[in-house]
Design a protein around this motif. Structure first.
Motif, PDB file in Angstrom:
ATOM      1  N   PHE A  18       9.718   9.787   4.925  1.00  0.00           N
ATOM      2  CA  PHE A  18       9.379  10.486   6.305  1.00  0.00           C
ATOM      3  C   PHE A  18       7.850  10.670   6.241  1.00  0.00           C
ATOM      4  N   ALA A  19       7.388  11.229   5.256  1.00  0.00           N
ATOM      5  CA  ALA A  19       5.789  11.603   5.007  1.00  0.00           C
ATOM      6  C   ALA A  19       5.008  10.390   5.313  1.00  0.00           C
ATOM      7  N   ALA A  20       5.386   9.299   4.410  1.00  0.00           N
ATOM      8  CA  ALA A  20       4.647   8.107   4.349  1.00  0.00           C
ATOM      9  C   ALA A  20       4.784   7.328   5.869  1.00  0.00           C
ATOM     10  N   GLU A  21       5.958   7.157   6.454  1.00  0.00           N
ATOM     11  CA  GLU A  21       5.909   6.455   7.442  1.00  0.00           C
ATOM     12  C   GLU A  21       5.725   6.998   8.818  1.00  0.00           C
ATOM     13  N   GLU A  22       5.669   8.432   8.595  1.00  0.00           N
ATOM     14  CA  GLU A  22       5.345   9.457  10.000  1.00  0.00           C
ATOM     15  C   GLU A  22       4.451  10.250   9.624  1.00  0.00           C
ATOM     16  N   PRO A  23       3.302   9.833   9.179  1.00  0.00           N
ATOM     17  CA  PRO A  23       2.205  10.988   8.756  1.00  0.00           C
ATOM     18  C   PRO A  23       1.748  11.936   9.937  1.00  0.00           C
ATOM     19  N   GLY A  24       1.853  11.813  11.033  1.00  0.00           N
ATOM     20  CA  GLY A  24       1.535  12.672  12.084  1.00  0.00           C
ATOM     21  C   GLY A  24       2.673  13.776  12.198  1.00  0.00           C
ATOM     22  N   LEU A  25       3.767  12.944  12.447  1.00  0.00           N
ATOM     23  CA  LEU A  25       5.124  13.997  12.689  1.00  0.00           C
ATOM     24  C   LEU A  25       5.207  14.869  11.444  1.00  0.00           C
ATOM     25  N   PHE A  26       5.164  14.119  10.029  1.00  0.00           N
ATOM     26  CA  PHE A  26       5.120  15.123   8.873  1.00  0.00           C
ATOM     27  C   PHE A  26       4.241  16.117   8.905  1.00  0.00           C
ATOM     28  N   LEU A  79       3.442  16.267  -3.457  1.00  0.00           N
ATOM     29  CA  LEU A  79       3.346  14.822  -3.651  1.00  0.00           C
ATOM     30  C   LEU A  79       3.136  14.225  -2.275  1.00  0.00           C
ATOM     31  N   ALA A  80       4.011  14.553  -1.570  1.00  0.00           N
ATOM     32  CA  ALA A  80       3.825  13.953  -0.232  1.00  0.00           C
ATOM     33  C   ALA A  80       2.491  14.246   0.597  1.00  0.00           C
ATOM     34  N   VAL A  81       1.942  15.338   0.345  1.00  0.00           N
ATOM     35  CA  VAL A  81       0.694  15.800   1.093  1.00  0.00           C
ATOM     36  C   VAL A  81      -0.351  14.959   0.407  1.00  0.00           C
ATOM     37  N   LEU A  82      -0.252  14.822  -1.027  1.00  0.00           N
ATOM     38  CA  LEU A  82      -1.526  14.375  -1.682  1.00  0.00           C
ATOM     39  C   LEU A  82      -1.472  12.740  -1.556  1.00  0.00           C
ATOM     40  N   THR A  83      -0.483  12.043  -1.579  1.00  0.00           N
ATOM     41  CA  THR A  83      -0.225  10.747  -1.365  1.00  0.00           C
ATOM     42  C   THR A  83      -0.242  10.409   0.329  1.00  0.00           C
ATOM     43  N   GLY A  84      -0.280  11.325   1.012  1.00  0.00           N
ATOM     44  CA  GLY A  84      -0.208  10.699   2.519  1.00  0.00           C
ATOM     45  C   GLY A  84      -1.659  11.231   3.009  1.00  0.00           C
ATOM     46  N   GLY A  91      -4.037  13.460   1.324  1.00  0.00           N
ATOM     47  CA  GLY A  91      -4.970  13.845   0.554  1.00  0.00           C
ATOM     48  C   GLY A  91      -5.577  12.916  -0.360  1.00  0.00           C
ATOM     49  N   PRO A  92      -6.071  13.382  -1.589  1.00  0.00           N
ATOM     50  CA  PRO A  92      -7.037  12.605  -2.380  1.00  0.00           C
ATOM     51  C   PRO A  92      -6.308  11.373  -2.945  1.00  0.00           C
ATOM     52  N   LEU A  93      -4.916  11.239  -2.844  1.00  0.00           N
ATOM     53  CA  LEU A  93      -4.296   9.984  -3.556  1.00  0.00           C
ATOM     54  C   LEU A  93      -3.571   8.999  -2.440  1.00  0.00           C
ATOM     55  N   ARG A  94      -4.110   9.243  -1.207  1.00  0.00           N
ATOM     56  CA  ARG A  94      -3.803   8.474   0.002  1.00  0.00           C
ATOM     57  C   ARG A  94      -4.095   6.839  -0.427  1.00  0.00           C
ATOM     58  N   GLU A  95      -5.016   6.587  -1.085  1.00  0.00           N
ATOM     59  CA  GLU A  95      -5.573   5.288  -1.312  1.00  0.00           C
ATOM     60  C   GLU A  95      -4.664   4.518  -2.436  1.00  0.00           C
ATOM     61  N   ALA A 135       2.578   0.384  -5.746  1.00  0.00           N
ATOM     62  CA  ALA A 135       3.271   0.509  -7.064  1.00  0.00           C
ATOM     63  C   ALA A 135       2.881   1.776  -7.850  1.00  0.00           C
ATOM     64  N   THR A 136       1.790   2.330  -7.900  1.00  0.00           N
ATOM     65  CA  THR A 136       1.333   3.488  -8.416  1.00  0.00           C
ATOM     66  C   THR A 136       1.973   4.662  -7.682  1.00  0.00           C
ATOM     67  N   ARG A 137       2.134   4.698  -6.477  1.00  0.00           N
ATOM     68  CA  ARG A 137       2.591   5.772  -5.514  1.00  0.00           C
ATOM     69  C   ARG A 137       4.154   5.693  -5.936  1.00  0.00           C
ATOM     70  N   ARG A 138       4.900   4.582  -5.917  1.00  0.00           N
ATOM     71  CA  ARG A 138       6.330   4.663  -6.388  1.00  0.00           C
ATOM     72  C   ARG A 138       6.502   5.200  -7.682  1.00  0.00           C
TER      73      ARG A 138
END
Length: 168
Positions: free
Chosen positions: A66-74, A135-140, A142-146, A150-153
């Motif tokens: 949900f965080a990845a697919e709907e970042p605005g709603l999250f 994790l959702a915030v960092l990868t969505g 935050g600094p890990l968004r890029e 495969a790394t995210r998984r």
């Protein structure tokens, strides 16, 4: 973009914060619905240790998806401080269990199944929620968004393993 004037929403809401609160509540309900759907897809009887662990993973996976697919709603779901009816099994809404309620239910099942020591159960939802939410915030946003997918998984799997091992 939607074909209405910007102030049209204020025919239904008295102020910006009231509108934001309504959107935040709707976003939280959508997150809860996705988590419930993930849990519902898990096969196995209540109290089966393996099924209970799969349900916990399903909740975390749905949260991260949900965080990845709907970042605005999250982001909006957590934009305002919410008062939760923590003692009510449905968050006090009389409707769908909210995300925290669902996590609590799965942790209770893990305790019933003997996976989680009952003495460690009280309040355990908070460090688990914090870990997955972080994790959702960092990868969505935050600094890990890029990170590559495969790394995210891989990070999601590490987080799931970390939480599973922490249960006992």
């Amino acid at each position: 973009m939607v074909g209405v004037v910007p102030n049209a929403a204020y025919r239904h809401f008295a102020a910006r914060d009231e509108l934001l609160a309504a959107v935040a509540a709707a976003a939280m309900r959508e997150l809860a619905a996705r988590m419930a759907a993930g849990v519902a897809r898990v096969r196995g009887k209540y109290g089966d240790p393996a099924a209970a662990r799969r349900r916990l993973r399903a909740i975390g996976r749905a949260y991260l998806e949900f965080a990845a697919e709907e970042p605005g709603l999250f982001a909006t779901a957590f934009a305002l401080p919410h008062q939760h009816a923590y003692d009510a099994p449905d968050g006090g809404t009389g409707q769908v269990r909210m995300p925290l309620d669902q996590l609590r239910a799965v942790l209770d099942e893990l305790a019933d199944a003997g996976v989680l020591d009952r003495r460690r159960r009280d309040g355990l939802e908070y460090p688990i929620w914090s870990t997955v939410h972080g994790l959702a915030v960092l990868t969505g946003q935050g600094p890990l968004r890029e990170l590559p997918d495969a790394t995210r998984r891989h990070l999601e799997k590490l987080t799931s393993t970390f939480i599973g091992e922490a249960l006992g």
